[in-house]
Motif scaffolding. Structure first.
Motif, PDB file in Angstrom:
ATOM      1  N   GLY A  76      -3.007 -12.243  -2.060  1.00 43.98           N
ATOM      2  CA  GLY A  76      -2.932 -10.781  -2.080  1.00 43.98           C
ATOM      3  C   GLY A  76      -1.526 -10.266  -1.803  1.00 43.98           C
ATOM      4  N   CYS A 125      -4.030 -17.010   8.857  1.00 45.06           N
ATOM      5  CA  CYS A 125      -4.132 -16.236   7.607  1.00 45.06           C
ATOM      6  C   CYS A 125      -4.864 -17.049   6.532  1.00 45.06           C
ATOM      7  N   GLY A 150      -8.232  -6.370  -8.302  1.00 41.55           N
ATOM      8  CA  GLY A 150      -9.429  -7.196  -8.384  1.00 41.55           C
ATOM      9  C   GLY A 150      -9.576  -7.984  -7.091  1.00 41.55           C
ATOM     10  N   VAL A 151     -10.732  -8.636  -6.957  1.00 40.71           N
ATOM     11  CA  VAL A 151     -10.992  -9.415  -5.734  1.00 40.71           C
ATOM     12  C   VAL A 151     -10.976 -10.897  -6.098  1.00 40.71           C
ATOM     13  N   VAL A 152     -10.052 -11.625  -5.501  1.00 44.75           N
ATOM     14  CA  VAL A 152      -9.940 -13.062  -5.770  1.00 44.75           C
ATOM     15  C   VAL A 152     -11.087 -13.783  -5.075  1.00 44.75           C
ATOM     16  N   LEU A 170       1.024  -7.373   7.519  1.00 46.48           N
ATOM     17  CA  LEU A 170       1.990  -6.590   8.301  1.00 46.48           C
ATOM     18  C   LEU A 170       2.445  -5.331   7.566  1.00 46.48           C
ATOM     19  N   ASP A 212      -5.182  -4.038   9.767  1.00 44.84           N
ATOM     20  CA  ASP A 212      -4.497  -5.324   9.892  1.00 44.84           C
ATOM     21  C   ASP A 212      -3.516  -5.246  11.061  1.00 44.84           C
ATOM     22  N   ASN A 254      -8.983  -0.753  -3.205  1.00 46.44           N
ATOM     23  CA  ASN A 254      -7.950  -0.577  -2.183  1.00 46.44           C
ATOM     24  C   ASN A 254      -7.070   0.655  -2.451  1.00 46.44           C
ATOM     25  N   GLY A 270      -8.767 -10.404   4.142  1.00 45.13           N
ATOM     26  CA  GLY A 270      -8.795 -11.778   4.592  1.00 45.13           C
ATOM     27  C   GLY A 270      -8.850 -11.757   6.116  1.00 45.13           C
TER      28      GLY A 270
HETATM   29  C1  LIG Z   1       2.667 -13.683  13.649  1.00 49.65           C
HETATM   30  C2  LIG Z   1       2.717 -13.417  12.172  1.00 49.65           C
HETATM   31  C3  LIG Z   1       3.599 -14.125  11.391  1.00 49.65           C
HETATM   32  C4  LIG Z   1       3.652 -13.897  10.014  1.00 49.65           C
HETATM   33  N1  LIG Z   1       4.504 -14.641   9.246  1.00 49.65           N
HETATM   34  C5  LIG Z   1       4.525 -14.471   7.905  1.00 49.65           C
HETATM   35  C6  LIG Z   1       5.400 -15.270   7.095  1.00 49.65           C
HETATM   36  O1  LIG Z   1       6.128 -16.131   7.558  1.00 49.65           O
HETATM   37  N2  LIG Z   1       5.369 -15.043   5.752  1.00 49.65           N
HETATM   38  C7  LIG Z   1       4.541 -14.105   5.173  1.00 49.65           C
HETATM   39  O2  LIG Z   1       4.537 -13.951   3.959  1.00 49.65           O
HETATM   40  N3  LIG Z   1       3.723 -13.340   5.934  1.00 49.65           N
HETATM   41  C8  LIG Z   1       3.687 -13.508   7.267  1.00 49.65           C
HETATM   42  N4  LIG Z   1       2.849 -12.740   8.036  1.00 49.65           N
HETATM   43  C9  LIG Z   1       2.011 -11.715   7.393  1.00 49.65           C
HETATM   44  C10 LIG Z   1       0.583 -12.180   6.980  1.00 49.65           C
HETATM   45  O3  LIG Z   1       0.149 -13.270   7.749  1.00 49.65           O
HETATM   46  C11 LIG Z   1       0.537 -12.503   5.497  1.00 49.65           C
HETATM   47  O4  LIG Z   1       0.772 -11.309   4.765  1.00 49.65           O
HETATM   48  C12 LIG Z   1      -0.768 -13.129   5.016  1.00 49.65           C
HETATM   49  O5  LIG Z   1      -0.608 -13.496   3.651  1.00 49.65           O
HETATM   50  C13 LIG Z   1      -1.974 -12.218   5.154  1.00 49.65           C
HETATM   51  O6  LIG Z   1      -3.136 -13.008   5.027  1.00 49.65           O
HETATM   52  P1  LIG Z   1      -4.549 -12.485   5.583  1.00 49.65           P
HETATM   53  O7  LIG Z   1      -5.578 -13.487   5.288  1.00 49.65           O
HETATM   54  O8  LIG Z   1      -4.435 -12.078   6.995  1.00 49.65           O
HETATM   55  O9  LIG Z   1      -4.757 -11.211   4.650  1.00 49.65           O
HETATM   56  P2  LIG Z   1      -5.071  -9.655   4.983  1.00 49.65           P
HETATM   57  O10 LIG Z   1      -4.065  -9.147   5.960  1.00 49.65           O
HETATM   58  O11 LIG Z   1      -6.502  -9.555   5.381  1.00 49.65           O
HETATM   59  O12 LIG Z   1      -4.860  -9.027   3.575  1.00 49.65           O
HETATM   60  C14 LIG Z   1      -3.591  -8.942   2.995  1.00 49.65           C
HETATM   61  C15 LIG Z   1      -3.673  -8.246   1.624  1.00 49.65           C
HETATM   62  O13 LIG Z   1      -4.346  -9.060   0.706  1.00 49.65           O
HETATM   63  C16 LIG Z   1      -5.501  -8.398   0.178  1.00 49.65           C
HETATM   64  N5  LIG Z   1      -6.539  -9.415   0.061  1.00 49.65           N
HETATM   65  C17 LIG Z   1      -7.043 -10.226   1.036  1.00 49.65           C
HETATM   66  N6  LIG Z   1      -7.951 -11.069   0.517  1.00 49.65           N
HETATM   67  C18 LIG Z   1      -8.033 -10.788  -0.808  1.00 49.65           C
HETATM   68  C19 LIG Z   1      -8.794 -11.314  -1.891  1.00 49.65           C
HETATM   69  N7  LIG Z   1      -9.656 -12.309  -1.718  1.00 49.65           N
HETATM   70  N8  LIG Z   1      -8.634 -10.764  -3.116  1.00 49.65           N
HETATM   71  C20 LIG Z   1      -7.749  -9.756  -3.328  1.00 49.65           C
HETATM   72  N9  LIG Z   1      -7.002  -9.221  -2.349  1.00 49.65           N
HETATM   73  C21 LIG Z   1      -7.133  -9.746  -1.104  1.00 49.65           C
HETATM   74  C22 LIG Z   1      -5.819  -7.299   1.183  1.00 49.65           C
HETATM   75  O14 LIG Z   1      -6.485  -6.206   0.556  1.00 49.65           O
HETATM   76  C23 LIG Z   1      -4.430  -6.921   1.668  1.00 49.65           C
HETATM   77  O15 LIG Z   1      -3.841  -6.033   0.766  1.00 49.65           O
HETATM   78  C24 LIG Z   1       2.795 -12.929   9.418  1.00 49.65           C
HETATM   79  C25 LIG Z   1       1.896 -12.220  10.218  1.00 49.65           C
HETATM   80  C26 LIG Z   1       1.850 -12.449  11.580  1.00 49.65           C
HETATM   81  C27 LIG Z   1       0.866 -11.686  12.400  1.00 49.65           C
END
Ligand SMILES: Cc1cc2nc3c(=O)[nH]c(=O)nc-3n(C[C@H](O)[C@H](O)[C@H](O)COP(=O)(O)OP(=O)(O)OC[C@H]3O[C@@H](n4cnc5c(N)ncnc54)[C@H](O)[C@@H]3O)c2cc1C
Length: 455
Positions: free
Chosen positions: A146, A139, A204-206, A76, A31, A450, A71
């Motif tokens: 998650g 995102c 689990g996987v949502v 982060l 990530d 995971n 996802g």
């Molecule tokens: C520029 C930037 C700004 C950001 N700002 C914020 C902010 O304001 N607030 C905030 O909270 N975060 C922020 N983030 C962090 C990030 O975007 C969030 O954590 C977001 O929720 C991650 O979503 P993703 O789809 O990228 O998940 P991923 O990074 O792919 O996964 C995140 C976690 O969720 C799990 N996961 C993913 N999909 C599933 C599923 N279907 N079932 C079970 N587990 C799952 C993964 O195993 C992992 O542990 C930021 C990141 C960036 C790069």
């Protein structure tokens, strides 16, 4: 990749959802958290249906292969990073909004729906899904669940956990669990829905989520206040809340962050500031209340406070805030902290972070969801200098220690992942750790979901 694994997966999956090319699979390894270790996946599955996910989990259980749900990989904390030999289970292709119900005010979605796409789809019904991470344009809802994501308007409307009413979850053995409800109320049994929010794919996987929606509020009008110190900005935050105001956003950028955003985007933010506070209201007639907020900021020491001309002007400031993270990351290698403290202690945290930067001779830019007491001190350093790397890690740890000492948490919204795993036990204590391990082994007795993340 082992032939057995591939053959077993092919029994229930079409070829086009399997990524076996080693280079392409490797591109799914991590990530957006720098410096977290990432293994080499055996392969990637781009699941398109719940049945695909079930098949993956059945095979993984049978062959004892780890599975890393993913996802959009904007996380982060390293939570979506691969481990060696794992199946990366990407949910991004499960991106259908299944229904939006304006009477019940709910949406039923697949996990790969991008956060901003959901807001666009619900807007035509006059509804909004409030949790809005800065990364909302990329995102996914699955990732938001998650991590238990927060965002800019959470100070008024609450975080992801408050909007997830029910889930469909594929368990480690491939069975499907349905949790929760479609109703605003419901207390039948343990709150398993909440358990999966923030579980970082370890339980689990949502595969489907029922989400609460709210009527779309008017666009926020934003007051901008500049301070000569972060301390004074912290005082203003406390006084605004104590005065009974309910901002729909309250964001802070310190001087380092403001200058980084200007350098990246030419947004023309005031360069000389030590702290820029953005306070938004989304009420129909916010002018008088914003004038009162301006006055509070001035009394707290703001040397300039003004209200944006209109919603468009306000949105420009919010866009600048959304750029804070990428702008700071351009300055060097970064370690992103996510400490949240009770907002009454925000000023102390900000002072403490400045002292830590000085003590460890390292650059730290701070942006914050100030109204939630949730700060992102970003330690920026030169990764080619071993002494600088050591100081950066020491500063990063000192910030978490400080957050805990102030009655806060090591992570307000980004999750534990790999980045903060060593610190979790310090926050939970031995009894908390034991309870976590019991929950983990109840849902994932073989430890294939995971592994190495969170606990
Ligand atoms: C520029 C930037 C700004 C950001 N700002 C914020 C902010 O304001 N607030 C905030 O909270 N975060 C922020 N983030 C962090 C990030 O975007 C969030 O954590 C977001 O929720 C991650 O979503 P993703 O789809 O990228 O998940 P991923 O990074 O792919 O996964 C995140 C976690 O969720 C799990 N996961 C993913 N999909 C599933 C599923 N279907 N079932 C079970 N587990 C799952 C993964 O195993 C992992 O542990 C930021 C990141 C960036 C790069």
């Amino acid at each position: 990749m082992t032939t057995d694994l591939f053959a077993a997966l092919r029994e229930g999956l079409p070829a086009h959802v399997l990524v076996t090319d080693a280079d392409i699979a490797a591109s799914y390894a991590r990530d957006m958290a720098g410096l977290c270790e990432a293994g080499t996946p055996a392969l990637v599955v781009l699941a398109e249906t719940t049945e695909h996910v079930r098949h993956v989990m059945r095979v993984a259980t049978r062959l004892r292969v780890p599975v890393v749900p993913q996802g959009a990989r904007t996380g982060l904390s390293g939570g979506a990073n691969a481990v060696d030999g794992c199946i990366v289970l990407s949910l991004v292709r499960m991106n259908r909004i299944l229904s939006v119900d304006p009477v019940d005010r709910i949406a039923v979605v697949e996990p790969g729906v991008v956060n901003a796409d959901l807001s666009k789809a619900t807007a035509e019904h006059g509804l909004v899904y409030p949790p809005d991470p800065s990364s909302w344009e990329t995102c996914t809802i699955g990732g938001n669940i998650g991590t238990g994501a927060g965002g800019l308007c959470c100070v008024k409307y609450g975080v992801t956990a408050e909007y997830v009413l029910g889930l469909e979850v594929v368990l480690a053995d491939g069975e499907v669990l349905r949790t929760g409800r479609r109703t605003p109320k419901g207390v039948a049994g343990y709150d398993l829905t909440r358990l999966f929010v923030g579980a970082e794919g370890t339980l689990g996987v949502v595969t489907q989520a029922t989400l609460a929606l709210r009527p779309t509020p008017p666009p926020a009008l934003v007051t901008v206040a500049q301070f000569a110190s972060t301390t004074a900005a912290g005082v203003a935050v406390a006084r605004i809340m104590a005065a009974g105001h309910t901002p729909s956003l309250m964001e802070l950028m310190d001087g380092t962050t403001v200058r980084a955003v200007n350098a990246m985007s030419n947004m023309g933010l005031p360069d000389e500031t030590a702290a820029l506070l953005l306070v938004g209201l989304d009420t129909p007639e916010p002018a008088a209340e914003l004038a009162a907020i301006e006055a509070i900021c001035t009394e707290a020491g703001a040397f300039e406070a003004f209200t944006a001309e209109d919603a468009e002007d306000s949105a420009m400031f919010m866009q600048a805030r959304r750029l804070a993270l990428p702008a700071l990351e351009r300055l060097g290698t970064s370690l992103i902290d996510d400490v949240a403290v009770p907002r009454s202690r925000l000023g102390e945290l900000l002072d403490g972070v400045a002292a830590i930067a000085e003590r460890f001779e390292t650059r730290i830019g701070v942006c914050a969801h100030a109204g939630d007491g949730n700060t992102h001190p970003i330690v920026v350093f030169d990764a080619t200098d071993p002494a600088a790397v050591e100081r950066a890690h020491a500063a990063f740890d000192a910030i978490m220690r400080l957050g805990l000492d102030l009655g806060g948490t090591i992570t307000g919204e980004h999750g534990v992942g790999l980045l903060k795993r060593e610190w979790l036990a310090t926050e939970l204590g031995p009894v908390g750790v034991r309870a976590h391990l019991s929950v983990k082994s109840a849902f994932d007795p073989l430890g294939i979901l995971n592994p190495g993340k969170v606990i």
